[in-house]
Design an enzyme around this catalytic site. Sequence first.
Site, PDB file in Angstrom:
ATOM      1  CD  GLU A 167      -3.041  -0.882   0.620  1.00  0.00           C
ATOM      2  OE1 GLU A 167      -3.776   0.657  -0.017  1.00  0.00           O
ATOM      3  OE2 GLU A 167      -3.409  -2.036  -0.310  1.00  0.00           O
ATOM      4  CG  HIS A 235      -3.504   2.657   4.332  1.00  0.00           C
ATOM      5  ND1 HIS A 235      -4.411   3.169   3.297  1.00  0.00           N
ATOM      6  CD2 HIS A 235      -3.732   1.794   3.308  1.00  0.00           C
ATOM      7  CE1 HIS A 235      -4.602   2.857   1.774  1.00  0.00           C
ATOM      8  NE2 HIS A 235      -3.722   1.792   2.281  1.00  0.00           N
ATOM      9  CB  CYS A 352      -5.365  10.142   2.709  1.00  0.00           C
ATOM     10  SG  CYS A 352      -5.763   9.061   3.718  1.00  0.00           S
TER      11      CYS A 352
HETATM   12  O1  SUG Z   1      -7.628   3.169  -0.025  1.00  0.00           O
HETATM   13  N1  SUG Z   1     -10.371   5.334  -0.011  1.00  0.00           N
HETATM   14  C1  SUG Z   1      -9.197   5.007   0.161  1.00  0.00           C
HETATM   15  C2  SUG Z   1      -8.681   5.465   1.006  1.00  0.00           C
HETATM   16  C3  SUG Z   1      -7.219   6.111   0.974  1.00  0.00           C
HETATM   17  C4  SUG Z   1      -6.930   6.875   1.873  1.00  0.00           C
HETATM   18  N2  SUG Z   1      -5.172   6.551   1.885  1.00  0.00           N
HETATM   19  C5  SUG Z   1      -4.784   6.125   3.091  1.00  0.00           C
HETATM   20  N3  SUG Z   1      -5.188   6.363   4.067  1.00  0.00           N
HETATM   21  N4  SUG Z   1      -3.200   6.972   3.059  1.00  0.00           N
HETATM   22  C6  SUG Z   1      -9.140   3.571   0.369  1.00  0.00           C
HETATM   23  O2  SUG Z   1      -9.349   2.850   1.219  1.00  0.00           O
HETATM   24  C7  SUG Z   1     -13.043   4.368  -0.992  1.00  0.00           C
HETATM   25  C8  SUG Z   1     -13.312   4.637  -2.865  1.00  0.00           C
HETATM   26  C9  SUG Z   1     -14.726   4.398  -2.476  1.00  0.00           C
HETATM   27  O3  SUG Z   1     -15.651   3.634  -1.622  1.00  0.00           O
HETATM   28  O4  SUG Z   1     -15.631   4.838  -3.649  1.00  0.00           O
HETATM   29  C10 SUG Z   1     -11.082   4.134  -1.303  1.00  0.00           C
HETATM   30  O5  SUG Z   1     -10.807   3.672  -2.124  1.00  0.00           O
END
Ligand code: SUG
Length: 421
Positions: A167, A235, A352
């Site tokens: 990730e 994460h 993020c």
């Molecule tokens: O991978 N949300 C992302 C958020 C990423 C956050 N990044 C970090 N913590 N670095 C994920 O879960 C949601 C998309 C949706 O539900 O339409 C999403 O992909």
Amino acid sequence: MEQSGTSLTEINFDGVVGPSHNYAGLSLGNIASASHAGDPSYPRAAALQGVAKMRGNLARLGVQGFLLPLPRPNHALAQALALDGTEPPQLRAAAWSASSMWTANAATVSPAPDTVDRRCHLTPANLVTMLHRAQEWPDTKRQLAIAFGDTKHFAVHDAVPPTFGDEGAANHMRLCESHAAPGVEVFVYGRPGGRFPARQHEQASRLVARAHGLDPARTVFIEQNPEAIAAGAFHNDVVAVANGRVLFTHAEAFADQQGAYDAIRAAFPALEVVEVPSSAVSLQEAIRTYLFNAQLLTLPSGEMALIVPEECRESAAVWGWVENMLATNGPIRQVIPVDVRQSMANGGGPACLRLRVVCDPAHVDPRFLLNEAKADLLEATIAAHWPLQIDPSDIGTRVLADSVIAARLALLEALDLAQLG
Ligand code: SUG
């Protein structure tokens, strides 16, 4: 081979929020994504919130970068999934996801002072745990290979092969005396078996460390607390962030909290831990407000500032802890809320939205670096082309596809990056 120089600095590359930004509830284990599934989204507002955050950091730090939205809808994925309109809406939405906005998941970055060949190494994250994210890395790599195309100073790898989930920087922290000094890199992985997926596999972390040529004596591997993953910390950067000598962390971030501090300190004796106890901010409240999904910045004055989501100021527990912390003489001297609510509703806070790259800005393709004029250009292009609102029933329609494709192309052209089309 080049030795690290004084011109090395940290550049935050924020993801420009793509025109197809929507809430489809695609990420199991991401509480915000699940709870906003099916809500209307506001791509224009989302992208403008992102630019405003970048402008603030440009003013604070004097340097800021960005990465561009990936092509959506992804026709190759739509074809591979045999989308014909009869499929479940979540499958359709995967090919439309604007999830590349969260560039903390674009790659893991090891700055030149840490690597054996003294180049900055970047490995795009394979993001294999989530279908909508697994499609990102080949296009992300294309972009990284342009932005960091100077092969004397950068090495851009392929992603880690499946099935090892990776990730990227969201599960990676770096401690150092200064950004340009050799650092200690901390990889945080999860073990499978809990109610939610553990997205970062230990072997992926170890593979990235080897590929980047890190010194084993300055590399630490730590396990995430399974209870934190179960509470929604999908994460590690949802519960911990590091900068310089400081590790800012919730007390329940790691499987063995004290063992984690000891392991880091053995490699980096100058470690300063700023720990938030559960009695002050529960794991649930930390995850709801994203206190730790913050940008911990070293300002030109040498002071550290924490860029947090607005949601932190609205939480009595979190803001109470912040005020107490500021009243003590700790290393974090400022806490600055920013409005990234559109991204937050999908589980993406200030941290993020950015990928940290320690390098000399002169070695980066300048088309990916922000200045005030370019921020104006981004805003004007977004205001002219990004959809105001997307409803779930719009996903999959020709009308929306045409508008999303045209919006991205307009941005690429404005930035002289049509080659990414
Ligand atoms: O991978 N949300 C992302 C958020 C990423 C956050 N990044 C970090 N913590 N670095 C994920 O879960 C949601 C998309 C949706 O539900 O339409 C999403 O992909």
